[in-house]
Design an enzyme around this catalytic site. Structure first.
Site, short mmCIF file in Angstrom:
data_model
loop_
_atom_site.label_atom_id
_atom_site.label_comp_id
_atom_site.label_asym_id
_atom_site.label_seq_id
_atom_site.Cartn_x
_atom_site.Cartn_y
_atom_site.Cartn_z
N TYR A 156 0.85 -1.19 0.00
CA TYR A 156 0.00 0.00 0.00
C TYR A 156 0.89 1.24 0.00
O TYR A 156 1.86 1.32 0.75
CB TYR A 156 -0.90 0.03 1.24
N GLU A 197 -3.60 7.53 -4.13
CA GLU A 197 -3.52 6.24 -3.44
C GLU A 197 -3.26 5.12 -4.44
O GLU A 197 -3.97 4.99 -5.44
CB GLU A 197 -4.83 5.97 -2.70
#
Length: 386
Positions: free
Chosen positions: A109, A197
């Site tokens: 992530y 993101e």
């Protein structure tokens, strides 16, 4: 402002980031032509909506042939996806994104955002990427690394090392990671993004580092100087009332309550909604008309509130500084007469020209309840709808 995954990936690609080959489908008539661009039968079909959690909702499908892809695309296009972010009504899928399959070895992530508390840019990284990053954040926050830095031309080696430390990359992967991190840093500043993101960022089985999914949000207040970003806006994904509000420069968010609110100033708007809840009712919206609203803007705001069929009463709470209470009052009167007001209206005015404003309301022959303060206003509007 949000954009779709395929648009975010196009921006990443423009900044030199490695992404899988993909095509966008906005009309199923074009799907046969578009999938001929792939040299593989293994593909991924992705619904393009402004929401996370698409995979769990059936919005991402892996297929083993182009024939299977066409079949699944026909099922997905026009389908309403309900995720944890869409609410119970869900969102209709009006565009699809098709990509080559990537063989995943590891999932990470990575995000880059404006940290308002510190007035810095923050990178958040974790070795635990994928669809359950929220679970990682809540259950094992120690596995998430946050690195904050000042605005600048590039990221220093020390900060870069901290960002990618959880990934345990080899030297070649670190070079690609450096290109990615520097690109995110530039995009955030050069495009006025508020959040970028990458989830997941993957290492493939042949050891390549690839952005498998991407999300970008942009600062609404800076859109005026980013026409290239504004052109990416998909009105199909936005609430109709919020689209209308944006035409008049109104800050409007639709909620699920029964008391419509019109306020000047975000802080006062939040306080107004809080006191409505204190009296066991729910606000129907957040609506900030701003400091220097014209009577036309106020009238548009009033009509916007009344367009919500759930609204049973309206509370207007204005503290006039730059905003003149007489201008507000005239806008409300004009809109109320035009729309044929049928729900209780409570108005609390204070500040610049509040006496003139009250006089305009009193002479309007409309059934308007005046309030002496916010507590009195909330109490009156709640009593009026019960």
């Amino acid at each position: 402002m949000n954009i779709h995954e395929h648009q975010a990936k196009k921006i990443l690609k423009d900044f030199g980031v490695v992404i899988p080959n993909g095509v966008v489908i906005t009309d199923l008539k074009n799907i046969d032509k578009e999938i001929k661009k792939f040299n593989t039968e293994k593909l991924v079909l992705k619904a393009q909506i402004y929401s996370g959690g698409r995979g769990k909702a059936g919005g991402i499908k892996l297929v083993n042939s182009k024939t299977e892809l066409i079949k699944e695309a026909n099922k997905m296009f026009g389908k309403v996806l309900v995720t944890h972010q869409t609410g119970p009504k869900g969102k209709e899928v009006k565009r699809l994104y098709i990509e080559e399959v990537s063989e995943i070895k590891k999932e990470f992530y990575l995000s880059c955002l404006v940290d308002r508390e510190s007035s810095k840019i923050a990178f958040i990284s974790s070795a635990q990427g994928g669809i359950d990053i929220e679970k990682v954040a809540s259950e094992t926050p120690d596995k998430i690394i946050t690195t904050k830095m000042e605005l600048g031309d590039s990221i220093g080696q020390e900060d870069f090392n901290k960002i990618v430390k959880p990934f345990l990359l080899n030297d070649d992967q670190k070079k690609n990671a450096n290109n990615l991190v520097q690109a995110l840093f530039k995009i955030l500043q050069e495009k006025d993004a508020s959040l970028i993101e990458i989830n997941p960022l993957i290492v493939t089985k042949d050891e390549r580092l690839i952005c498998l999914d991407a999300k970008m949000n942009f600062d609404d207040n800076a859109i005026f100087r980013r026409p290239d970003i504004f052109s990416l806006r998909d009105l199909n994904e936005e609430n109709l009332e919020e689209i209308e509000a944006s035409k008049y420069g109104l800050a409007y968010i639709k909620l699920n309550g029964s008391i419509g609110c019109m306020v000047n100033g975000a802080g006062l708007a939040m306080a107004t909604m809080d006191i409505i809840k204190l009296y066991d009712e729910e606000p129907a919206n957040f609506l900030d008309v701003g400091g220097g609203a014209s009577k036309e803007k106020v009238a548009a705001a009033f009509k916007l509130i009344l367009s919500d069929k759930n609204v049973k009463g309206i509370l207007i709470n204005i503290f006039g500084g730059i905003m003149r209470c007489d201008v507000l009052a005239q806008g409300v009167v004009d809109a109320a007469k035009e729309t044929g007001l049928k729900v209780p209206l409570v108005v609390r005015l204070a500040g610049t020209n509040f006496k003139k404003g009250k006089e305009i309301l009193d002479k309007s022959n409309l059934k308007i309840l005046s309030a002496s303060d916010l507590n009195d206003a909330a109490k009156k509007v709640v009593e009026a709808i019960r």
